[in-house]
Scaffold this active site. Structure first.
Site, PDB file in Angstrom:
ATOM      1  N   HIS A 188      45.064 -80.543  70.978  1.00 46.29           N
ATOM      2  CA  HIS A 188      45.606 -80.196  69.660  1.00 46.29           C
ATOM      3  C   HIS A 188      45.843 -81.432  68.793  1.00 46.29           C
ATOM      4  O   HIS A 188      46.905 -81.610  68.195  1.00 46.29           O
ATOM      5  CB  HIS A 188      46.888 -79.371  69.804  1.00 46.29           C
ATOM      6  CG  HIS A 188      46.663 -78.042  70.456  1.00 46.29           C
ATOM      7  ND1 HIS A 188      45.782 -77.105  69.963  1.00 46.29           N
ATOM      8  CD2 HIS A 188      47.202 -77.498  71.570  1.00 46.29           C
ATOM      9  CE1 HIS A 188      45.783 -76.036  70.747  1.00 46.29           C
ATOM     10  NE2 HIS A 188      46.630 -76.247  71.729  1.00 46.29           N
ATOM     11  N   LYS A 224      18.752 -73.331  34.018  1.00 45.32           N
ATOM     12  CA  LYS A 224      19.428 -72.596  32.945  1.00 45.32           C
ATOM     13  C   LYS A 224      18.647 -71.339  32.577  1.00 45.32           C
ATOM     14  O   LYS A 224      19.231 -70.276  32.331  1.00 45.32           O
ATOM     15  CB  LYS A 224      19.588 -73.493  31.715  1.00 45.32           C
ATOM     16  CG  LYS A 224      20.233 -72.780  30.524  1.00 45.32           C
ATOM     17  CD  LYS A 224      20.474 -73.724  29.360  1.00 45.32           C
ATOM     18  CE  LYS A 224      21.133 -72.982  28.194  1.00 45.32           C
ATOM     19  NZ  LYS A 224      21.491 -73.878  27.080  1.00 45.32           N
ATOM     20  N   THR A 250       2.155 -87.321  41.791  1.00 50.17           N
ATOM     21  CA  THR A 250       2.077 -85.930  42.257  1.00 50.17           C
ATOM     22  C   THR A 250       0.719 -85.335  41.908  1.00 50.17           C
ATOM     23  O   THR A 250       0.077 -84.670  42.730  1.00 50.17           O
ATOM     24  CB  THR A 250       3.191 -85.081  41.636  1.00 50.17           C
ATOM     25  OG1 THR A 250       4.452 -85.702  41.877  1.00 50.17           O
ATOM     26  CG2 THR A 250       3.204 -83.689  42.220  1.00 50.17           C
TER      27      THR A 250
END
Length: 600
Positions: A352, A211, A109
């Site tokens: 149905h 959190k 990254t």
């Protein structure tokens, strides 16, 4: 030794020690050796004072001076980014940098961000540790998790960060190793590789940030990058936005863990029904309403590993028409599951969730017309399913076919579903109606787990995958069925499997003639089926989804009197002998399948 020499020596030692402590606590700050001053450059008084200051600092648990470059109260905002899926990473990194964020990142990254011209602080610069254990340990460090979990309104939290030179993170953007894709790939994966693709640091960071969402914005989905950047740009304080991101983060980790759990359970060779079961569902669409307009509804796709490339209506492609409704999904599923059972070119019409018309023919257009003819009243407004490609000729017939009831009314359908469509066939069908839903689906795999909800719980069972080829039709009557009669019995038995209990199907020559469904007693279902079949019942096959509890003056005798040629039923009643005697009296063949097909 003269007093000034002792003081100078102490000062030199103290400054050197302090330099070492700062370098350790602040790995991004390098204390140059010249910071240790030789004693001959210090006056006796200044050296003594410096030594006294440093010794006091050591006595106070070696507390570290507050450094602006690393202080949690320095006003510098940090964003932590660690991604496996790097979609729109450049946009995210550039946007955060323009907003004044210092970007902290890991491995690939960080390299991708730097390649895009974004300045990056690597995680190891904060932790003073390189990636370890083949990348298993990167971010599991107090310098990372302390900066994520610290509550900004708790003084002792902030003091703890400052004492250790840890800065806070305001944004955490993380997604996880592609475990689901790896273990479900068609090329397969070894157990060892599967284990190595279980993410540890990623979930820990996501959970920590979620959190502490009151202080940290956590993002796990690239689709949320624009909203994140806009939120930060405007400088909002929207706790609902933060809570939604936190919910999404926990859900992301929960789904991830469910895939790991499912995969590991399969590796153990355990029972099909584990002690604990998690089903990851992903919202595909919000529906206009449920079974009725006053009920809100939505449609979810099952993301279990067992459902990868496993077919079914949930993954069907809609080529045309109105959005699918709750009842559309139920009916389309019933029609598709039924038509996929047949090997010959077949058409099934459902209303149905019950097949009201089924026919198999080498000519699929003939099969389509026969399926509609079985119950044209019910077929109108129903679902039509095929197990072969819909080409231009079939599409034209679907578009133009008139109801057998009057020969004038053009048949109307809610849905057409098939495994594929020719280019021309699709074009023709689109011209039938703006609202006609055209679905392209793949066949359901066998061996799936079937789940059904009851109040406060779920029922789980193996799917009913048995076909006529899987069982034996045992002749128990004096008269044995002819080959064509046995074929009709097998066809009727396959049809009745998809009809709601109590279920009766009458069929002949690979064509359903009539069916009775959903009645509390089997006799009434039989009468409905015979009424629909009419005179064609003579010589036809009759299939029942379960045994007949009574024979004389009941369903079996009425069926025999009507002229059916063969009856197929599971057997298993304490009065089976009555059914055999009744059939023998009327010269009707009776076969037991020893397999029941209840459908509730």
């Amino acid at each position: 030794m003269p007093a000034f020499a002792i003081a100078a020596a102490a000062a030199s030692t103290s400054v050197a020690l302090t330099s070492s402590l700062v370098s350790s606590a602040h790995p991004s700050i390098t204390c140059h050796p010249r910071t240790t001053f030789p004693s001959n450059q210090l006056s006796t008084t200044s050296a003594y004072n410096l030594a006294t200051f440093r010794v006091r600092a050591m006595a106070e648990t070696l507390s570290i001076p507050n450094l602006d470059s690393k202080s949690s109260i320095s006003g510098k905002r940090q964003a932590l980014i660690s991604l496996s899926d790097k979609t729109d990473l450049c946009t995210l990194g550039t946007g955060l940098q323009e907003l004044g964020f210092t970007i902290v990142s890991t491995g690939g990254t960080a390299s991708a961000l730097e390649s895009s011209g974004v300045s990056v602080t690597k995680v190891e610069e904060l932790t003073s540790f390189p990636e370890m254990l083949d990348g298993r340990v990167k971010t599991l460090h107090p310098s990372i998790h302390g900066g994520i979990l610290a509550k900004r309104d708790q003084k002792h939290h902030m003091e703890a960060l400052n004492s250790h030179g840890i800065n806070t993170f305001d944004v955490v953007v993380v997604n996880l190793y592609p475990f689901h894709d790896k273990v479900s790939s068609s090329s397969g994966i070894s157990f060892e590789d599967g284990i190595e693709n279980i993410d540890i640091g990623g979930p820990a960071m996501i959970r920590a940030a979620a959190k502490n969402h009151e202080d940290v914005l956590v993002v796990v989905d690239s689709n949320d990058y624009p909203a994140l950047l806009e939120y930060l740009k405007v400088g909002q304080d929207d706790q609902q936005f933060r809570m939604r991101l936190a919910w999404k983060a926990f859900q992301h980790v929960a789904s991830y863990d469910s895939a790991v759990s499912e995969w590991l359970w399969k590796q153990t060779g355990g029972d099909k029904f584990p002690l604990s079961l998690t089903v990851p569902l992903s919202l595909k669409s919000s529906l206009r309403y449920g079974e009725n307009p006053h009920q809100k509804a939505a449609f979810y796709v099952d993301k279990s590993l067992a459902e990868v490339n496993a077919g079914g209506i949930a993954t069907a492609i809609q080529h045309h028409g109105k959005e699918m409704s709750y009842n559309n999904y139920l009916d389309a599923d019933a029609a598709w599951n039924c038509v996929c059972e047949f090997k010959k070119p077949t058409c099934v019409v459902v209303k149905h969730t019950n097949p009201c018309g089924v026919a198999s023919r080498d000519d699929i257009i003939e099969a389509y017309r026969l399926a509609v003819k079985a119950d044209p009243v019910s077929a109108f407004g129903g679902i039509v399913a095929f197990n072969v490609e819909v080409d231009e000729s079939l599409a034209k017939d679907i578009r133009e076919f008139r109801s057998p009831t009057d020969g004038e009314t053009r048949m109307f359908y809610e849905i057409v579903v098939a495994p594929k469509y020719s280019k021309k066939g699709l074009e023709v069908l689109r011209g039938k109606s703006k609202t006609l839903r055209i679905l392209e689906a793949s066949k359901n795999n066998k061996g799936k787990l079937s789940l059904r909800q009851v109040g406060g719980g779920w029922l789980a069972q193996e799917a009913d995958d048995l076909t006529p080829e899987d069982i034996k039709f045992n002749v128990v009557s004096e008269k044995a069925p002819q080959e064509n009669e046995l074929n009709d019995a097998q066809f009727a038995w396959l049809c009745v499997k998809h009809v709601k209990s109590n279920a009766i199907v009458i069929a002949k020559n690979n064509c359903m003639l009539g069916m009775g469904s959903g009645q509390p007693n089997r006799l009434e279902s039989l009468r409905i089926a015979m009424r629909k079949a009419g005179e064609e019942v003579k010589g036809a096959a009759l299939a029942s989804d379960a045994f007949f509890p009574f024979a004389w003056n009941d369903a079996v005798e009425e069926a025999c009197k009507s002229g059916v040629g063969v009856i197929a039923e599971p057997g298993g009643s304490i009065r089976d002998a009555d059914a055999v005697d009744c059939c023998n009296k009327y010269g009707v063949s009776l076969v037991f399948t020893n397999v029941r097909h209840f459908r509730h």
